[in-house]
Motif scaffolding. Sequence first.
Motif, PDB file in Angstrom:
ATOM      1  N   GLU A 105      -4.628 -36.748  12.799  1.00  0.00           N
ATOM      2  CA  GLU A 105      -5.957 -36.414  14.016  1.00  0.00           C
ATOM      3  C   GLU A 105      -6.476 -36.843  13.919  1.00  0.00           C
ATOM      4  O   GLU A 105      -7.174 -35.543  12.917  1.00  0.00           O
ATOM      5  CB  GLU A 105      -4.958 -34.793  14.026  1.00  0.00           C
ATOM      6  CG  GLU A 105      -3.329 -34.804  14.429  1.00  0.00           C
ATOM      7  CD  GLU A 105      -3.144 -33.696  15.255  1.00  0.00           C
ATOM      8  OE1 GLU A 105      -3.138 -32.797  15.223  1.00  0.00           O
ATOM      9  OE2 GLU A 105      -1.534 -33.191  15.331  1.00  0.00           O
ATOM     10  N   HIS A 154     -11.044 -40.119  11.413  1.00  0.00           N
ATOM     11  CA  HIS A 154      -9.485 -41.281  12.485  1.00  0.00           C
ATOM     12  C   HIS A 154      -8.938 -41.697  10.984  1.00  0.00           C
ATOM     13  O   HIS A 154      -9.880 -42.545  11.201  1.00  0.00           O
ATOM     14  CB  HIS A 154      -9.750 -40.671  14.399  1.00  0.00           C
ATOM     15  CG  HIS A 154      -8.703 -40.410  14.381  1.00  0.00           C
ATOM     16  ND1 HIS A 154      -7.887 -41.094  15.621  1.00  0.00           N
ATOM     17  CD2 HIS A 154      -6.809 -39.696  13.533  1.00  0.00           C
ATOM     18  CE1 HIS A 154      -6.540 -40.437  15.920  1.00  0.00           C
ATOM     19  NE2 HIS A 154      -6.256 -39.946  14.695  1.00  0.00           N
ATOM     20  N   ASP A 200       3.864 -40.138  18.807  1.00  0.00           N
ATOM     21  CA  ASP A 200       2.466 -40.371  18.245  1.00  0.00           C
ATOM     22  C   ASP A 200       1.733 -41.271  17.190  1.00  0.00           C
ATOM     23  O   ASP A 200       2.248 -41.882  17.275  1.00  0.00           O
ATOM     24  CB  ASP A 200       2.315 -38.798  18.485  1.00  0.00           C
ATOM     25  CG  ASP A 200       3.636 -38.504  16.621  1.00  0.00           C
ATOM     26  OD1 ASP A 200       4.376 -39.704  16.358  1.00  0.00           O
ATOM     27  OD2 ASP A 200       4.405 -37.688  16.750  1.00  0.00           O
ATOM     28  N   GLU A 201       1.053 -40.529  16.566  1.00  0.00           N
ATOM     29  CA  GLU A 201       0.319 -41.339  15.890  1.00  0.00           C
ATOM     30  C   GLU A 201       0.382 -41.049  14.291  1.00  0.00           C
ATOM     31  O   GLU A 201       0.267 -42.629  14.026  1.00  0.00           O
ATOM     32  CB  GLU A 201      -1.599 -41.025  15.803  1.00  0.00           C
ATOM     33  CG  GLU A 201      -2.827 -40.988  16.795  1.00  0.00           C
ATOM     34  CD  GLU A 201      -2.243 -40.108  18.296  1.00  0.00           C
ATOM     35  OE1 GLU A 201      -0.919 -38.806  17.812  1.00  0.00           O
ATOM     36  OE2 GLU A 201      -3.134 -40.387  19.009  1.00  0.00           O
TER      37      GLU A 201
END
Length: 387
Positions: A130, A137, A322-323
């Motif tokens: 995040e 990032h 999600d990442e």
Amino acid sequence: MSVDHLPKNKSDRALDTAKDKTREHARNLWQIISRYTRIEEIAKPTAESKRQPEHKQLYSSTFISTLSLIPYLLILLFGVSFYWDFNGLSTAIWGQHLQFEGLLKILSVSGLIGFFTNWIAITMLFKPAEKRPIFGHGLIPAQKNRIAHRLAQAVSEDLINPEIIKKKITDSNIIGRYRRLSTRYIKSIIDDPQFRSDIKQWVLKYLDEMIADPEIRAALAKRILTQIEEALHNKSFEKIALKTYTFVKGQEMQSIIEEALVQIPTSVESGLDKLDDLLDQLPRKIDKNSENIENIVTNLLYKLINQLNVHALVEENLRSYDEQHISNIIRSATNEQLRYIQYLGAILGVIGGFVIWEPLLSVILLGSLSAILLMLDQLIYQYTKAS
């Protein structure tokens, strides 16, 4: 019993009862089919299907474990260099004076720099998952959408596009193979005398229960009579003939139909032997129409494939992750190589330390070693290709 004397709601209730009985018997039929076809066992994932594809290791675990000792060895050498570092030791090779003092510190520091710079670079690919105010990032999490688009594009254009799937289906003759297997499988089931007996019993039981109920029989007769009247709506001659028949019989058409329905179970029972003939002919009919069946299935598959937007499907699924999940997917697939790169950085750092310590001699030795390795690699490659 005339259906005209039945209230409409009573007739509707009778039809609802008939539907409930039909659903119940349909479940019974499915149980019979499931028992003989073992369809539930076939639908269960087998141990083979559950097994994950075997991951081929590029490097042995022993080799990776050995390389993992390099950073610790370099740290140890760095600590030792503060107490002893070839103090005052020197020599001469080919007229070149070599001073060994400080070599341990140079090699250990260069190796640790190579290791930690690679470790930091790899870590920055995935961390922070995040976005952080200072550390920013990770490269992969930050480019999640772009990665999803590129991966989807690569998959849809080069790996799973409709033309490749169509060619694979055609070349493998998979439809014909499965059609032949299905025919043999169906034959093994319908040749079972107990299966035929159970199917016949099911048919008779279903008809008996439906026709034996007076209300259901009356409702069915009414439905049939309604359909007959609709079919004869614009046919005056047939209407007259029908009325004449009922007049001669001295019965209402409703009663005539109900009497005919009562005879259905008996008629069906006497004709069930023909079911054996139909079942015997089924495999032959499938084989006789095998080309048409395969063409139909192939065309259906092609239509399905053409409707399948692989790019959108892959990209949509990847974007939904999600990442951290995207990072984990890539890292799990490349973890072995990434670890190797980290340790390789330490080795290259040590080599760089030798160059810093004695540039000319190190370049000569490294150049000679590189040339030998390149020639050896080429010889092994040609030998492997020839054999």
